[in-house]
Design a protein around this motif. Sequence first.
Motif, PDB file in Angstrom:
ATOM      1  N   GLN B  95       4.482 -21.711   4.233  1.00  9.35           N
ATOM      2  CA  GLN B  95       4.622 -23.056   4.681  1.00  9.35           C
ATOM      3  C   GLN B  95       6.356 -23.021   4.776  1.00  9.35           C
ATOM      4  O   GLN B  95       6.495 -23.752   5.825  1.00  9.35           O
ATOM      5  CB  GLN B  95       4.192 -24.044   3.397  1.00  9.35           C
ATOM      6  N   GLU B  96       7.031 -22.627   4.003  1.00  7.74           N
ATOM      7  CA  GLU B  96       8.583 -22.716   4.193  1.00  7.74           C
ATOM      8  C   GLU B  96       9.276 -22.398   5.379  1.00  7.74           C
ATOM      9  O   GLU B  96       9.981 -22.759   5.921  1.00  7.74           O
ATOM     10  CB  GLU B  96       9.284 -22.463   2.784  1.00  7.74           C
ATOM     11  N   PHE B  97       8.600 -21.001   5.986  1.00 11.50           N
ATOM     12  CA  PHE B  97       9.141 -20.604   6.838  1.00 11.50           C
ATOM     13  C   PHE B  97       8.585 -21.352   8.192  1.00 11.50           C
ATOM     14  O   PHE B  97       9.482 -21.544   9.179  1.00 11.50           O
ATOM     15  CB  PHE B  97       8.362 -19.013   7.096  1.00 11.50           C
ATOM     16  N   ALA B  98       7.337 -21.781   8.290  1.00  8.76           N
ATOM     17  CA  ALA B  98       6.890 -22.701   9.127  1.00  8.76           C
ATOM     18  C   ALA B  98       7.690 -23.969   9.338  1.00  8.76           C
ATOM     19  O   ALA B  98       7.858 -24.361  10.590  1.00  8.76           O
ATOM     20  CB  ALA B  98       5.292 -23.027   8.759  1.00  8.76           C
ATOM     21  N   ASP B  99       8.092 -24.585   8.276  1.00  9.97           N
ATOM     22  CA  ASP B  99       8.800 -25.815   8.324  1.00  9.97           C
ATOM     23  C   ASP B  99      10.171 -25.473   8.996  1.00  9.97           C
ATOM     24  O   ASP B  99      10.596 -26.106   9.466  1.00  9.97           O
ATOM     25  CB  ASP B  99       8.996 -26.403   6.814  1.00  9.97           C
ATOM     26  N   PHE B 100      10.884 -24.359   8.377  1.00  7.83           N
ATOM     27  CA  PHE B 100      12.142 -23.794   8.905  1.00  7.83           C
ATOM     28  C   PHE B 100      12.450 -23.572  10.278  1.00  7.83           C
ATOM     29  O   PHE B 100      13.224 -24.338  10.834  1.00  7.83           O
ATOM     30  CB  PHE B 100      12.394 -22.639   7.926  1.00  7.83           C
ATOM     31  N   TYR B 101      11.150 -23.086  10.921  1.00  9.10           N
ATOM     32  CA  TYR B 101      11.096 -22.899  12.418  1.00  9.10           C
ATOM     33  C   TYR B 101      10.378 -24.171  13.176  1.00  9.10           C
ATOM     34  O   TYR B 101      10.170 -24.266  14.265  1.00  9.10           O
ATOM     35  CB  TYR B 101      10.456 -21.634  12.716  1.00  9.10           C
ATOM     36  N   HIS B 102       9.984 -25.253  12.260  1.00 10.51           N
ATOM     37  CA  HIS B 102       9.234 -26.163  12.895  1.00 10.51           C
ATOM     38  C   HIS B 102       8.089 -25.653  13.772  1.00 10.51           C
ATOM     39  O   HIS B 102       7.859 -26.202  14.919  1.00 10.51           O
ATOM     40  CB  HIS B 102       9.906 -26.827  13.934  1.00 10.51           C
ATOM     41  N   CYS B 103       7.285 -24.817  13.235  1.00  7.42           N
ATOM     42  CA  CYS B 103       6.391 -24.279  13.882  1.00  7.42           C
ATOM     43  C   CYS B 103       5.181 -24.501  13.090  1.00  7.42           C
ATOM     44  O   CYS B 103       4.973 -24.920  12.058  1.00  7.42           O
ATOM     45  CB  CYS B 103       6.612 -22.387  13.834  1.00  7.42           C
ATOM     46  N   ARG B 104       3.742 -24.138  13.727  1.00  6.93           N
ATOM     47  CA  ARG B 104       2.632 -24.477  13.177  1.00  6.93           C
ATOM     48  C   ARG B 104       2.285 -23.764  12.121  1.00  6.93           C
ATOM     49  O   ARG B 104       1.822 -24.214  11.042  1.00  6.93           O
ATOM     50  CB  ARG B 104       1.723 -24.245  14.264  1.00  6.93           C
ATOM     51  N   SER B 105       2.764 -22.449  12.095  1.00  7.53           N
ATOM     52  CA  SER B 105       2.106 -21.510  10.696  1.00  7.53           C
ATOM     53  C   SER B 105       2.858 -20.116  10.845  1.00  7.53           C
ATOM     54  O   SER B 105       3.892 -19.860  11.680  1.00  7.53           O
ATOM     55  CB  SER B 105       0.665 -21.261  10.966  1.00  7.53           C
ATOM     56  N   SER B 106       2.875 -19.563   9.806  1.00 10.55           N
ATOM     57  CA  SER B 106       3.536 -18.277   9.470  1.00 10.55           C
ATOM     58  C   SER B 106       2.707 -17.205   8.747  1.00 10.55           C
ATOM     59  O   SER B 106       1.962 -17.909   7.849  1.00 10.55           O
ATOM     60  CB  SER B 106       4.979 -18.408   8.769  1.00 10.55           C
ATOM     61  N   ILE B 107       3.004 -16.204   8.713  1.00 11.53           N
ATOM     62  CA  ILE B 107       2.248 -15.014   7.797  1.00 11.53           C
ATOM     63  C   ILE B 107       3.484 -14.273   7.195  1.00 11.53           C
ATOM     64  O   ILE B 107       4.394 -13.930   7.723  1.00 11.53           O
ATOM     65  CB  ILE B 107       1.363 -14.068   8.520  1.00 11.53           C
ATOM     66  N   TYR B 252       7.975 -11.591   7.898  1.00 15.25           N
ATOM     67  CA  TYR B 252       7.211 -12.838   8.559  1.00 15.25           C
ATOM     68  C   TYR B 252       7.013 -12.638   9.792  1.00 15.25           C
ATOM     69  O   TYR B 252       7.887 -12.078  10.618  1.00 15.25           O
ATOM     70  CB  TYR B 252       8.054 -14.006   7.794  1.00 15.25           C
ATOM     71  N   CYS B 253       6.043 -13.741  10.319  1.00 12.18           N
ATOM     72  CA  CYS B 253       5.988 -13.976  11.542  1.00 12.18           C
ATOM     73  C   CYS B 253       5.660 -15.404  11.757  1.00 12.18           C
ATOM     74  O   CYS B 253       4.963 -15.859  10.945  1.00 12.18           O
ATOM     75  CB  CYS B 253       4.679 -13.125  12.357  1.00 12.18           C
ATOM     76  N   VAL B 254       6.380 -16.013  12.543  1.00 16.13           N
ATOM     77  CA  VAL B 254       6.090 -17.470  12.805  1.00 16.13           C
ATOM     78  C   VAL B 254       5.513 -17.656  14.148  1.00 16.13           C
ATOM     79  O   VAL B 254       6.034 -17.045  15.243  1.00 16.13           O
ATOM     80  CB  VAL B 254       7.334 -18.528  12.606  1.00 16.13           C
ATOM     81  N   SER B 255       4.720 -18.626  14.528  1.00 18.07           N
ATOM     82  CA  SER B 255       4.433 -19.129  15.778  1.00 18.07           C
ATOM     83  C   SER B 255       3.708 -20.515  15.795  1.00 18.07           C
ATOM     84  O   SER B 255       2.991 -20.841  14.890  1.00 18.07           O
ATOM     85  CB  SER B 255       3.228 -18.104  16.165  1.00 18.07           C
ATOM     86  N   ASN B 256       3.754 -20.868  17.141  1.00 18.77           N
ATOM     87  CA  ASN B 256       2.808 -22.110  17.327  1.00 18.77           C
ATOM     88  C   ASN B 256       1.431 -22.078  17.790  1.00 18.77           C
ATOM     89  O   ASN B 256       0.675 -22.863  17.938  1.00 18.77           O
ATOM     90  CB  ASN B 256       3.581 -22.997  18.434  1.00 18.77           C
ATOM     91  N   HIS B 257       1.308 -20.772  18.110  1.00 13.69           N
ATOM     92  CA  HIS B 257      -0.055 -20.323  18.715  1.00 13.69           C
ATOM     93  C   HIS B 257      -1.139 -20.487  17.356  1.00 13.69           C
ATOM     94  O   HIS B 257      -1.079 -20.026  16.447  1.00 13.69           O
ATOM     95  CB  HIS B 257      -0.357 -18.980  19.190  1.00 13.69           C
ATOM     96  N   LEU B 258      -2.204 -21.141  17.889  1.00  6.90           N
ATOM     97  CA  LEU B 258      -3.300 -21.285  16.813  1.00  6.90           C
ATOM     98  C   LEU B 258      -3.860 -20.329  16.428  1.00  6.90           C
ATOM     99  O   LEU B 258      -4.272 -19.957  15.097  1.00  6.90           O
ATOM    100  CB  LEU B 258      -4.452 -22.034  17.616  1.00  6.90           C
ATOM    101  N   GLN B 259      -3.823 -18.976  17.017  1.00  3.27           N
ATOM    102  CA  GLN B 259      -4.520 -17.729  16.978  1.00  3.27           C
ATOM    103  C   GLN B 259      -3.515 -16.771  16.057  1.00  3.27           C
ATOM    104  O   GLN B 259      -4.290 -15.969  15.513  1.00  3.27           O
ATOM    105  CB  GLN B 259      -4.562 -16.746  18.160  1.00  3.27           C
ATOM    106  N   LEU B 260      -2.500 -17.394  15.488  1.00  2.00           N
ATOM    107  CA  LEU B 260      -1.705 -16.396  14.643  1.00  2.00           C
ATOM    108  C   LEU B 260      -2.460 -16.046  13.356  1.00  2.00           C
ATOM    109  O   LEU B 260      -2.371 -15.053  12.802  1.00  2.00           O
ATOM    110  CB  LEU B 260      -0.368 -16.991  14.224  1.00  2.00           C
ATOM    111  N   ASP B 261      -3.095 -17.180  12.725  1.00  2.00           N
ATOM    112  CA  ASP B 261      -3.957 -16.774  11.419  1.00  2.00           C
ATOM    113  C   ASP B 261      -4.814 -15.776  11.494  1.00  2.00           C
ATOM    114  O   ASP B 261      -5.218 -15.191  10.607  1.00  2.00           O
ATOM    115  CB  ASP B 261      -4.389 -18.379  11.162  1.00  2.00           C
ATOM    116  N   GLN B 262      -5.512 -15.745  12.686  1.00  2.00           N
ATOM    117  CA  GLN B 262      -6.608 -14.689  12.905  1.00  2.00           C
ATOM    118  C   GLN B 262      -6.252 -13.365  12.656  1.00  2.00           C
ATOM    119  O   GLN B 262      -7.103 -12.398  12.314  1.00  2.00           O
ATOM    120  CB  GLN B 262      -7.200 -14.878  14.500  1.00  2.00           C
ATOM    121  N   LEU B 263      -4.787 -13.041  12.756  1.00  2.58           N
ATOM    122  CA  LEU B 263      -4.186 -11.671  12.715  1.00  2.58           C
ATOM    123  C   LEU B 263      -4.415 -11.229  11.263  1.00  2.58           C
ATOM    124  O   LEU B 263      -4.529 -10.180  10.833  1.00  2.58           O
ATOM    125  CB  LEU B 263      -2.854 -11.710  13.037  1.00  2.58           C
TER     126      LEU B 263
END
Lengths: 57, 395
Positions: B95-107, B252-263
């Motif tokens: 969550q903190e990486f996603a916030d940091f990059y203002h992106c939807r999600s991260s892994i 880590y990886c961050v992205s705004n793509h919805l599909q990131l989580d499927q990885l």
Amino acid sequence: VPETDLINQLAIDSVKLLNLIMEIEDEFDISVPINALADVRTVRDLTDLIHKIKSAS
Amino acid sequence: MSLLDKLDAVAAAKKTLLPEGIDVFGMPIEKVYSSTEASVGGRRILFFGTNNYLGLTFAPECLQAAHKAIDSEGTGTTGSRMANGSYIGHRALEQEFADFYHCRSSIVFTTGYQANLAMISGLAGASDVILIDGDSHASIYDGCRLSGAEIIRFRHNDMADMEKRLRRLGERTKSTLIIVEGIYSMLGDQAPLADIVKIKNSYGSTLLLDEAHSLGVLGKTGQGLVEETGLIDGVDFITGTFSKSLGSIGGYCVSNHLQLDQLRYVSRPYIFTASPSPATIASTRAALKLLRCGSELRNQLWRNARKLYSCLDELGYRLGPEPGPIIAIILDSPQQALMLWKGLFDYGIYVNLILPPAAPDGKSLVRCSVSAAHTREQVDYVGNSFAELHKNILR
């Protein structure tokens, strides 16, 4: 000679091979995927590969 | 021919090139005094090649966080996220990486190397194409091989060459992944991101940017090249590592793509590996907080980097194209590089020796990485040592 071995006889190491490929790509206006190079041992292998890619494009 | 013959060949090459009595590629670090100093062979040495850009490996907040996590959560998760679950810290860090990059999600991944293996093999498959910069890190090349996709290299930072190869692909550009790095690991130069994004958009491809060496180093809050250039919207996936500015180990990886989580369900380097330990997650979370408001550390880092780069430039050393925290000195031969490396080590300065084929184009390098934690005296000492060695080695 087509059977000349690139690595053993012409001392083309992996770095030189990649640079050689770049020049060939410019010359023939093709892109050679580096995965295709795994099977390239001799000059003939290389020319066959270039033909294959050129005719596919 | 037995399996082991090839390893005999390695031993023989090593014997020819490397000196007896000093294990250049296996230096024994007996004690670590700080992020910049250690003891090797009973001698105090300066770390000048460790990628510890912000010097956070001994930051009190990071140490305390790690201690606390060990006490409350134990030494390890002993399993993958899929099998053993996600601790609160793992989810919080994502969550903190996603916030940091203002992106939807991260892994979050177990190492930066695995982040690239996972992302590249998860995004591209056998019928796809990957277009990579020729100077790409080994983790990128290996991720490409794992994916089974067609791998095409373009000349380092050469936009005309990159575009030429996209043009040749025709419709296949829609299923092409382009991979570049924020700061390249060997020569320390930056990718021309504005041009890359423009070209990528016009061909409808997907862009992955590896900010391993640029996180914490570029941009006002240290996001990396995306922040420095204001181009985060043009990048589809950003990968990075905990093992440089963040001072630990992981990726880590961050992205705004919805599909990131499927990885999480298809990427073997994510699924089939143990998740980062609680201490690693905790120290990384603390380091990320320090990194985000670390503009003074970044300024210090760049002051040190510019100072050393211009000193070596004035001395007449052949350097990488631009100043930065990675300073590569290009030598004429492996032997000359070894002499310089050894000379610096004799002065108590431990840098990286890079021999072919580790560096692009078969170059031989001595590679330094500067830290915000280096003092002015330490940077001056290194500059003076290079000056002394120049007379002896590069006449």
